[in-house]
Design an enzyme around this catalytic site. Structure first.
Site, PDB file in Angstrom:
ATOM      1  N   ARG A 266      -2.391  -2.006   4.085  1.00  0.00           N
ATOM      2  CA  ARG A 266      -2.707  -0.896   3.169  1.00  0.00           C
ATOM      3  C   ARG A 266      -4.175  -0.481   3.294  1.00  0.00           C
ATOM      4  NH1 ARG A 266       2.016  -1.444   3.069  1.00  0.00           N
ATOM      5  NH2 ARG A 266       3.438  -1.236   1.300  1.00  0.00           N
TER       6      ARG A 266
ATOM      7  N   SER B 268       4.010   1.212  -5.430  1.00  0.00           N
ATOM      8  CA  SER B 268       3.295  -0.005  -5.850  1.00  0.00           C
ATOM      9  C   SER B 268       1.907   0.376  -6.353  1.00  0.00           C
ATOM     10  CB  SER B 268       3.111  -0.969  -4.670  1.00  0.00           C
ATOM     11  OG  SER B 268       4.338  -1.332  -4.118  1.00  0.00           O
TER      12      SER B 268
ATOM     13  N   GLU C 238      -3.848  -0.428  -5.467  1.00  0.00           N
ATOM     14  CA  GLU C 238      -3.548   0.246  -4.192  1.00  0.00           C
ATOM     15  C   GLU C 238      -3.718   1.756  -4.334  1.00  0.00           C
ATOM     16  OE1 GLU C 238       0.143   1.941  -2.635  1.00  0.00           O
ATOM     17  OE2 GLU C 238       0.494  -0.073  -1.839  1.00  0.00           O
TER      18      GLU C 238
END
Ligand code: FAD
Ligand code: EPU
Length: 338
Positions: free
Chosen positions: A164, A238, A334
């Protein structure tokens, strides 16, 4: 080019947060991007490059120009017997591009089916799912430097891809507009079935020799079961990353919490399922006004209708605090907070 003032962003972010941009402009092709960057008055303002708005949270109105990147097109750059290099422009919708490649039987991105957002954003956080990341097939990126409009090509190895993460989220954050992304895909696909939930579903369905189309359909089915559809309930997937800890800390943690959900990494570290940590802290399914934690996936924060961005941020901070207190583990956000 049409610069609009005081522009509403609620329909342009999948969290469905009400926020306004001082200015908003849609750039529909590369010439318009170049023309925009030639104007120093424009490019020296605070800029927010916007794709599908599925990985950001507006905590405030945006005091600058929101640039909606809408340039489209898919072209084959080169091909031989085994590989095709295909370039997709930034404004293409990612999940449509995946379907396009799957239909052609070009393998490599089928596990990334149904991820929301646009092609131009996929390298920014190196999107990943079901054992595959975009970095595995990404060939190169064409981008314009915002400061002077200079065009540059980034090879895969220059993008510092990680879990990520990429150079576009770190050193070069907000410095380049990605124009197009090229992928090197296999004409004789090799399936990636390493993710347990995926293999389980293949077994249940009794498919003996799945094709990439079978795989992408199974992934879509799993995703629809697990993740909330932003059309129905605001979210950005997420909200936190799964944290990685070293083997020493992992040993201590697992002796205290034998049921902890984790994935062993090839470098000997351990990735913990943040959803498990959050669920153990009893946040799953909780709701505070219109801000909440999804009932089926504790990693996904949701907006039931009229939550403010600041309320979602506050909830996220409280979750981080309790995970830290209970497990001594920091879970990093995130989603990009704007
Ligand atoms: P945006 O939210 O518009 O932007 C994200 C970031 O990229 C911002 O910082 C923005 O400034 C920058 N950016 C956008 N376009 C450009 C450009 N052309 N040039 C430079 N910078 C740019 N992610 C995963 O990795 N795996 C998943 O499985 C996954 N599942 C999801 C499920 C749901 C239901 C949702 C809502 C989200 C999910 N996500 C997942 C997160 C999201 O889909 C990805 O991060 C996606 O790549 C975001 O694309 P976007 O176009 O919406 O980006
Ligand atoms: N789990 C719980 N409680 C929950 C949900 C999951 O305990 O509420 C545990 C289960 O043990 C499960 C494990 O967590 O086995 C992992 O869950 P899941 O397979 O759903 O994956 P995840 O780690 O929660 C990650 C990505 C997703 C990606 C899926 C599939 C991150 C931050 N998230 O989720 O990406 O789609 O794997 O590969 O890495 C995103 O980035 O927005 C995103 C949705």
């Amino acid at each position: 080019m049409n610069l609009q003032r005081n522009f509403p962003l609620k329909n342009l972010n999948t969290f469905g947060i009400e926020a306004y941009a001082n200015f908003f402009i849609e750039l529909n092709n590369s010439d318009q991007i170049i023309e925009f960057l030639e104007n120093s008055e424009y490019r020296n303002q605070p800029l927010l490059i916007l794709g599908g708005g599925s990985n950001l949270l507006f905590a405030n109105d945006f005091e600058g120009i929101v640039l909606k990147i809408n340039n489209k097109g898919i072209v084959v750059v080169s091909e031989d017997e085994d590989f095709v290099i295909v370039k997709a422009f930034a404004g293409e919708v990612w999940l449509e591009f995946v379907d396009y490649c799957v239909e052609k039987n070009w393998g490599g991105i089928e596990n990334l089916a149904l991820i929301p957002g646009n092609v131009g954003s996929c390298p920014v956080q190196n999107i990943g799912a079901y054992g595959v990341e975009v970095k595995d097939t990404l060939f190169e990126i064409d981008a314009f430097r915002i400061s002077d409009g200079q065009k540059r090509t980034f090879k895969n190895s220059e993008c510092n891809f990680g879990y990520r993460n990429s150079i576009f989220k770190q050193e070069l954050k907000n410095q380049y507009i990605i124009e197009a992304v090229s992928f090197k895909l296999r004409k004789k696909p090799i399936l990636n079935r390493t993710y347990q939930a995926l293999e389980r579903e293949i077994q249940i369905l009794g498919i003996e020799n799945p094709t990439i189309k079978d795989l992408s359909e199974i992934i879509c089915k799993i995703r629809r079961e697990k993740l909330p559809d932003p059309e129905e309930i605001g979210n950005a997937g997420s909200f936190f990353k799964n944290p990685t800890i070293n083997s020493e800390n992992f040993k201590k943690l697992i002796s205290e919490f034998p049921n902890i959900a984790y994935f062993k990494q090839s470098d000997g570290s351990f990735k913990l399922a943040a959803a498990w940590l959050i669920e153990q802290c009893r946040w799953k399914g909780s709701r505070f006004g219109d801000a909440g934690v999804h009932k089926n996936q504790a990693l996904v924060l949701v907006n039931y209708g009229n939550a403010k961005g600041t309320e979602i941020v506050e909830l996220a901070k409280n979750i981080q605090k309790s995970v830290l207190e209970n497990f001594r583990v920091h879970i990093e956000m995130e989603v990009n907070i704007v």
